[in-house]
Design an enzyme around this catalytic site. Sequence first.
Site, short mmCIF file in Angstrom:
data_model
loop_
_atom_site.label_atom_id
_atom_site.label_comp_id
_atom_site.label_asym_id
_atom_site.label_seq_id
_atom_site.Cartn_x
_atom_site.Cartn_y
_atom_site.Cartn_z
N ASP A 168 5.24 22.51 16.56
CA ASP A 168 4.07 22.81 17.47
C ASP A 168 2.84 21.80 16.89
OD1 ASP A 168 5.65 24.16 18.99
OD2 ASP A 168 4.61 25.89 18.58
N ASP A 221 -8.25 2.27 -3.27
CA ASP A 221 -8.35 1.72 -1.87
C ASP A 221 -8.69 2.51 -0.75
OD1 ASP A 221 -8.20 -0.08 0.38
OD2 ASP A 221 -6.48 -1.28 -0.21
N ASP A 255 -12.87 -1.00 4.74
CA ASP A 255 -11.61 -0.94 3.62
C ASP A 255 -12.26 -1.68 2.44
OD1 ASP A 255 -9.18 -1.63 2.74
OD2 ASP A 255 -8.90 -3.23 4.16
N HIS A 289 0.25 -10.70 -2.54
CA HIS A 289 -0.48 -10.43 -0.95
C HIS A 289 -1.24 -11.62 -0.86
CE1 HIS A 289 -4.09 -8.46 -2.67
NE2 HIS A 289 -3.21 -7.60 -3.34
N HIS A 310 -6.02 -3.64 9.59
CA HIS A 310 -5.71 -4.98 9.86
C HIS A 310 -5.82 -5.46 11.33
CE1 HIS A 310 -2.95 -4.31 6.33
NE2 HIS A 310 -4.00 -4.27 5.88
N TYR A 370 -1.50 -7.68 -10.40
CA TYR A 370 -0.80 -6.47 -10.68
C TYR A 370 0.47 -6.82 -11.71
CZ TYR A 370 -3.05 -5.84 -6.31
OH TYR A 370 -3.92 -5.95 -5.35
N ARG A 413 -7.40 -4.42 -8.22
CA ARG A 413 -7.88 -5.27 -6.95
C ARG A 413 -9.51 -4.89 -6.63
NH1 ARG A 413 -4.13 -3.50 -3.89
NH2 ARG A 413 -4.97 -1.76 -2.88
N GLU A 441 -11.91 -5.40 -3.34
CA GLU A 441 -11.78 -5.59 -1.76
C GLU A 441 -13.23 -5.24 -1.39
OE1 GLU A 441 -9.22 -3.13 0.23
OE2 GLU A 441 -9.13 -4.72 2.06
N1 GLY Z 1 -6.04 -0.76 2.87
C1 GLY Z 1 -5.39 -1.67 3.22
C2 GLY Z 1 -5.42 -3.11 3.01
O1 GLY Z 1 -6.44 -3.26 1.96
O2 GLY Z 1 -4.97 -4.08 3.60
MN MN Z 2 -7.88 -2.05 1.47
MN MN Z 3 -7.71 -4.44 3.20
#
Ligand code: GLY
Ligand code: MN
Ligand code: MN
Length: 435
Positions: A36, A256, A267, A346, A357, A384, A402, A404
């Site tokens: 539910d 992240d 992000d 990536h 995205h 990494y 990373r 970002e």
């Molecule tokens: N958090 C997803 C990316 O960094 O693309």
């Molecule tokens: Mn990210």
């Molecule tokens: Mn990202």
Amino acid sequence: MSPREFERRRKQIMRMMGKGGIAILPAAPVRKRNRDSEYAYRQDSDFLYLTGFEEPESVAVLIPGREHGEYIVFCRERDPVRETWDGRRAGTEGAVSDFGADDAFPVSDIDDILPGLLERCERVYYTMGVHPEFDTRLMGWVNELRAQAGKGCHTPQEFVALDHMLHDMRLYKSRAEISTMRRAAKIAANAHCRAMRTVRPGMKEFEIEAEFLHEFRRHGSQPSYNPIVGGGANACILHYTENNAELGAGDLLLIDAGCEIDGYASDITRTFPVSGRFSAAQRAVYEVVLAAQKAAIDKVKPGNHWNEPHDAAVRAITRGLVKLGILKGRLPTLIKEEAYKPFFMHRTGHWLGLDVHDVGDYKVGEEWRELEPGMVLTVEPGIYIAPDAKGVAAKWRGIGVRIEDDVLVTRDGCDVLSRSVPTDPEAIEELIQAA
Ligand code: GLY
Ligand code: MN
Ligand code: MN
């Protein structure tokens, strides 16, 4: 965001469609989590972009030039009993008075009304394949018209991919969108600073995740994706979301995490030492990633192509991996052969907006797209080194970094929306140690 903003968007897409067109956008379906319980409702981004309407079971229709109103909404009717259980509804009256619809009908009447609207149009603008149940209903309405062709019913002749036009619009952020994205970036940046001040050896990753959730919710925002909180070698798992391991004194912590305001995402990723001091090996890797990020951000300016930041990051990371002794060979050959890929697998970024995205083409024909003012992208290189990486000295193994940031293309360069959380290793160490 003001109703005017949504009206401006609808007018723009209707200008592009021209007379004879009809655009149909369904709201996102409600999704069951288990039995539910439902997942928290999130409106479809295209629907939200054109309507600002956050209720499920709605359909927006745009018919440029229609005499009795160009913008029609189908939505749930007011219902005191249902509203007692499930929450307030705008109803058809609210859709008109608060959301700018020219006309609104109960969604339960859509089977009777929509075929008649379709019949008068030549071209149907619709995004196929995103909401399969609605695809089937739309085909049903069209087939109904076809079946009545003998009685003189007219059927639209063309189906056009609405997403193609709409997603190009969404790529260029307006002033209101930029100011919302600035807020989303600021809230998430503050949360990252809070995490740095809070972290201590022995804590669990989820305790740090909780700091983010608190910081997001107390500003009326929510996570824009599942936060990644990875200590030690967990940082090498790109989409790690278990967030349940203990943080060791010698670990790096990669986080992240971003939030969403009025549907717009931030992000951000930062990587920092749990104990407040980078080890020599951690710092060496960190500085390569930071140099790559700076080189990439330097390439974010109008006229440069989408791929230039990525190329700059690849070059800096490959050069750095050679300097660390992890890669051996000539720089141009290593880049050409993508020798960096086992460690940087990536892309350097993606468009950012209503979707993390975000939508928008990265190429125009065969060419990478040119960056233009108003576009927002992330810049997020990383290195990494898996705990079992072959042919890599032990001191590097298990390090994942990373960095970002969210970057707006401006008229003369770019603006890093998330800059208030430091990337400089000394500033990071200071923030952790000061707490
Ligand atoms: N958090 C997803 C990316 O960094 O693309
Ligand atoms: Mn990210
Ligand atoms: Mn990202």
